[in-house]
Design a protein around this motif. Structure first.
Motif, PDB file in Angstrom:
ATOM      1  N   ASP A   1      -8.147   0.782  -9.481  1.00 48.03           N
ATOM      2  CA  ASP A   1      -8.410   1.865  -8.371  1.00 48.03           C
ATOM      3  C   ASP A   1      -7.227   2.820  -8.452  1.00 48.03           C
ATOM      4  O   ASP A   1      -7.704   3.992  -8.393  1.00 48.03           O
ATOM      5  N   ILE A   2      -5.990   2.618  -8.648  1.00 46.47           N
ATOM      6  CA  ILE A   2      -4.916   3.509  -8.652  1.00 46.47           C
ATOM      7  C   ILE A   2      -4.891   4.293  -9.698  1.00 46.47           C
ATOM      8  O   ILE A   2      -4.544   5.515  -9.509  1.00 46.47           O
ATOM      9  N   LEU A   3      -5.521   3.946 -10.886  1.00 45.74           N
ATOM     10  CA  LEU A   3      -5.499   4.854 -12.244  1.00 45.74           C
ATOM     11  C   LEU A   3      -6.520   6.219 -11.942  1.00 45.74           C
ATOM     12  O   LEU A   3      -6.605   6.978 -12.270  1.00 45.74           O
ATOM     13  N   ARG A   4      -7.502   5.970 -11.077  1.00 47.34           N
ATOM     14  CA  ARG A   4      -8.388   6.784 -10.587  1.00 47.34           C
ATOM     15  C   ARG A   4      -7.885   8.165  -9.924  1.00 47.34           C
ATOM     16  O   ARG A   4      -7.141   7.898  -9.026  1.00 47.34           O
ATOM     17  N   PRO A   5      -8.410   9.376 -10.242  1.00 44.02           N
ATOM     18  CA  PRO A   5      -7.835  10.626  -9.676  1.00 44.02           C
ATOM     19  C   PRO A   5      -8.151  10.414  -8.098  1.00 44.02           C
ATOM     20  O   PRO A   5      -9.224  10.054  -7.751  1.00 44.02           O
ATOM     21  N   GLY A   6      -6.993  10.809  -7.241  1.00 38.94           N
ATOM     22  CA  GLY A   6      -7.268  10.955  -5.858  1.00 38.94           C
ATOM     23  C   GLY A   6      -7.473   9.528  -5.109  1.00 38.94           C
ATOM     24  O   GLY A   6      -7.749   9.526  -4.174  1.00 38.94           O
ATOM     25  N   ALA A   7      -7.030   8.669  -5.978  1.00 32.74           N
ATOM     26  CA  ALA A   7      -7.191   7.094  -5.242  1.00 32.74           C
ATOM     27  C   ALA A   7      -6.032   6.968  -3.994  1.00 32.74           C
ATOM     28  O   ALA A   7      -4.938   7.580  -4.051  1.00 32.74           O
ATOM     29  N   ASP A   8      -6.536   6.323  -3.155  1.00 33.37           N
ATOM     30  CA  ASP A   8      -5.606   6.280  -1.871  1.00 33.37           C
ATOM     31  C   ASP A   8      -4.984   4.846  -1.847  1.00 33.37           C
ATOM     32  O   ASP A   8      -5.795   3.749  -1.654  1.00 33.37           O
TER      33      ASP A   8
ATOM     34  N   ALA B   1      -5.779  -2.098   1.802  1.00 34.01           N
ATOM     35  CA  ALA B   1      -6.581  -2.612   2.728  1.00 34.01           C
ATOM     36  C   ALA B   1      -7.567  -3.809   2.314  1.00 34.01           C
ATOM     37  O   ALA B   1      -7.809  -4.790   2.827  1.00 34.01           O
ATOM     38  N   LEU B   2      -8.030  -3.358   1.202  1.00 33.67           N
ATOM     39  CA  LEU B   2      -8.967  -4.439   0.590  1.00 33.67           C
ATOM     40  C   LEU B   2      -8.372  -5.478  -0.311  1.00 33.67           C
ATOM     41  O   LEU B   2      -8.702  -6.674  -0.013  1.00 33.67           O
ATOM     42  N   PHE B   3      -7.115  -5.448  -0.709  1.00 34.29           N
ATOM     43  CA  PHE B   3      -6.415  -6.243  -1.068  1.00 34.29           C
ATOM     44  C   PHE B   3      -5.992  -7.390   0.132  1.00 34.29           C
ATOM     45  O   PHE B   3      -6.166  -8.512  -0.178  1.00 34.29           O
ATOM     46  N   GLU B   4      -5.617  -6.883   1.304  1.00 36.21           N
ATOM     47  CA  GLU B   4      -5.228  -7.565   2.325  1.00 36.21           C
ATOM     48  C   GLU B   4      -6.619  -8.614   2.681  1.00 36.21           C
ATOM     49  O   GLU B   4      -6.422  -9.635   3.181  1.00 36.21           O
ATOM     50  N   GLN B   5      -7.829  -8.118   2.655  1.00 39.58           N
ATOM     51  CA  GLN B   5      -8.877  -8.889   2.943  1.00 39.58           C
ATOM     52  C   GLN B   5      -8.959  -9.998   2.048  1.00 39.58           C
ATOM     53  O   GLN B   5      -9.263 -11.242   2.320  1.00 39.58           O
TER      54      GLN B   5
ATOM     55  N   ALA C   1       4.373   2.949  -6.311  1.00 41.23           N
ATOM     56  CA  ALA C   1       5.414   2.518  -5.380  1.00 41.23           C
ATOM     57  C   ALA C   1       4.951   2.407  -4.024  1.00 41.23           C
ATOM     58  O   ALA C   1       5.180   1.497  -3.256  1.00 41.23           O
ATOM     59  N   THR C   2       3.781   3.421  -3.677  1.00 44.04           N
ATOM     60  CA  THR C   2       3.453   3.230  -2.249  1.00 44.04           C
ATOM     61  C   THR C   2       2.558   2.103  -2.163  1.00 44.04           C
ATOM     62  O   THR C   2       2.617   1.447  -1.044  1.00 44.04           O
ATOM     63  N   TYR C   3       1.763   1.658  -3.191  1.00 45.12           N
ATOM     64  CA  TYR C   3       1.131   0.697  -3.143  1.00 45.12           C
ATOM     65  C   TYR C   3       1.894  -0.705  -3.064  1.00 45.12           C
ATOM     66  O   TYR C   3       1.595  -1.545  -2.462  1.00 45.12           O
ATOM     67  N   ASN C   4       2.956  -0.703  -3.781  1.00 43.31           N
ATOM     68  CA  ASN C   4       3.962  -1.858  -3.739  1.00 43.31           C
ATOM     69  C   ASN C   4       4.501  -2.184  -2.537  1.00 43.31           C
ATOM     70  O   ASN C   4       4.775  -3.342  -2.089  1.00 43.31           O
ATOM     71  N   VAL C   5       4.654  -1.039  -1.603  1.00 38.57           N
ATOM     72  CA  VAL C   5       5.423  -1.250  -0.380  1.00 38.57           C
ATOM     73  C   VAL C   5       4.192  -2.201   0.602  1.00 38.57           C
ATOM     74  O   VAL C   5       4.590  -2.803   1.252  1.00 38.57           O
ATOM     75  N   GLN C   6       3.046  -1.654   0.315  1.00 39.26           N
ATOM     76  CA  GLN C   6       2.049  -2.287   0.911  1.00 39.26           C
ATOM     77  C   GLN C   6       1.738  -3.725   0.806  1.00 39.26           C
ATOM     78  O   GLN C   6       1.598  -4.595   1.572  1.00 39.26           O
ATOM     79  N   LEU C   7       1.785  -3.930  -0.588  1.00 34.24           N
ATOM     80  CA  LEU C   7       1.693  -5.349  -1.205  1.00 34.24           C
ATOM     81  C   LEU C   7       2.808  -6.413  -0.533  1.00 34.24           C
ATOM     82  O   LEU C   7       2.391  -7.518  -0.037  1.00 34.24           O
TER      83      LEU C   7
END
Length: 264
Positions: free
Chosen positions: A84-91, A97-101, A135-141
């Motif tokens: 997901d993160i590799l895709r342009p414009g990924a949030d 949020a999907l990971f948390e589910q 890095a942003t994703y890691n903070v969420q994880l």
């Protein structure tokens, strides 16, 4: 030390084991290697690997998590979001949020979950542009891990895994040696005894500089980056039509691939 009775691995190509072929030519990977370490101390260990290359978080949530919940393992490893993160414009927040589910459903089913942060891509051509997003994703994880009591394999700061020899030629997947070290690292994280150290020093190696590095980058772009972009434009992935290599929870010496059982 902990003796786990059952272990299920879910995720994408990182967990499927790409770029780590076994003696039979099939991909092995850190999760299979980890199961071998776990089984050395507990021959009764039951293991399944549901990971399939190219899967995004929505696929892992919809396909692999329900299957893992049905197996009711004591331990689940979850690594996902890179595709997901590799895709342009990924949030990164939306992916998290999907990971948390996924984590919520697994923990509610009674499994202990071990998760992975993304690696630091500083200095890696093209991929270093994604460093802030990772890095942003890691903070969420890490926040998710705190909320649900997950074990965390933090790959971001590990210099032993930043050596180029830890990664395959495609620069996305670990090399066989990288898979071996990651398996040892995860074993340490989950409290399984090992005889080797994941962070043992690498032997001296000559670094690529100047023209040699430029040629290596160009060769990488031609062999891996351009085909990857081509697949994105055509709307296809390398995982289309593939199923999990080991969908059933069973003794390590049994491998289920394409409906056939092979015994040690």
């Amino acid at each position: 030390m902990h003796s786990w009775q059952s272990y299920v691995a879910i995720g994408d190509s990182f967990t499927e084991g790409l770029e780590d072929p076994g003696p039979d030519g099939a991909y092995r990977g850190w999760a299979d290697r980890l199961a071998e370490i776990m089984a050395a101390g507990n021959p009764d260990l039951r293991y399944a690997n549901l990971a399939v290359r190219s899967k995004k978080m929505r696929h892992i949530l919809a396909e692999q998590v329900p299957a893992a919940v049905a197996l009711r393992p004591e331990l689940v490893s979850l690594c996902g979001g890179t595709n997901d993160i590799l895709r342009p414009g990924a949030d990164p927040d939306a992916v998290a949020a999907l990971f948390e589910q996924c984590v919520r459903q697994l923990t509610e089913a009674g499994s202990k979950v071990v998760i992975f942060t993304g690696i630091d891509t500083k200095g890696v051509p093209v991929l270093q542009r994604l460093r802030g997003r990772i890095a942003t994703y890691n903070v969420q994880l890490r926040a998710i891990a705190d909320r649900y009591g997950c074990l965390v394999v933090d790959l971001w700061p590990l210099t032993a895994l930043q050596d180029r020899r830890a990664w395959a030629e495609d620069r996305l997947h670990p090399s066989p040696e990288g898979h071996r070290r990651i398996a040892l690292l995860v074993a340490q994280t989950i409290g399984v005894r090992t005889e080797q150290a994941w962070d043992e020093p690498w032997p001296p190696a000559q670094e690529l500089v100047g023209l040699a590095r430029h040629r290596a980058d160009l060769r990488w772009a031609q062999q891996f980056l351009v085909p990857w972009i081509s697949r994105r434009l055509r709307g296809v992935t390398s995982g289309d039509g593939l199923s999990a290599k080991r969908p059933e929870l069973g003794p390590l010496c049994q491998r289920s691939r394409q409906g056939q059982q092979e015994k040690c």
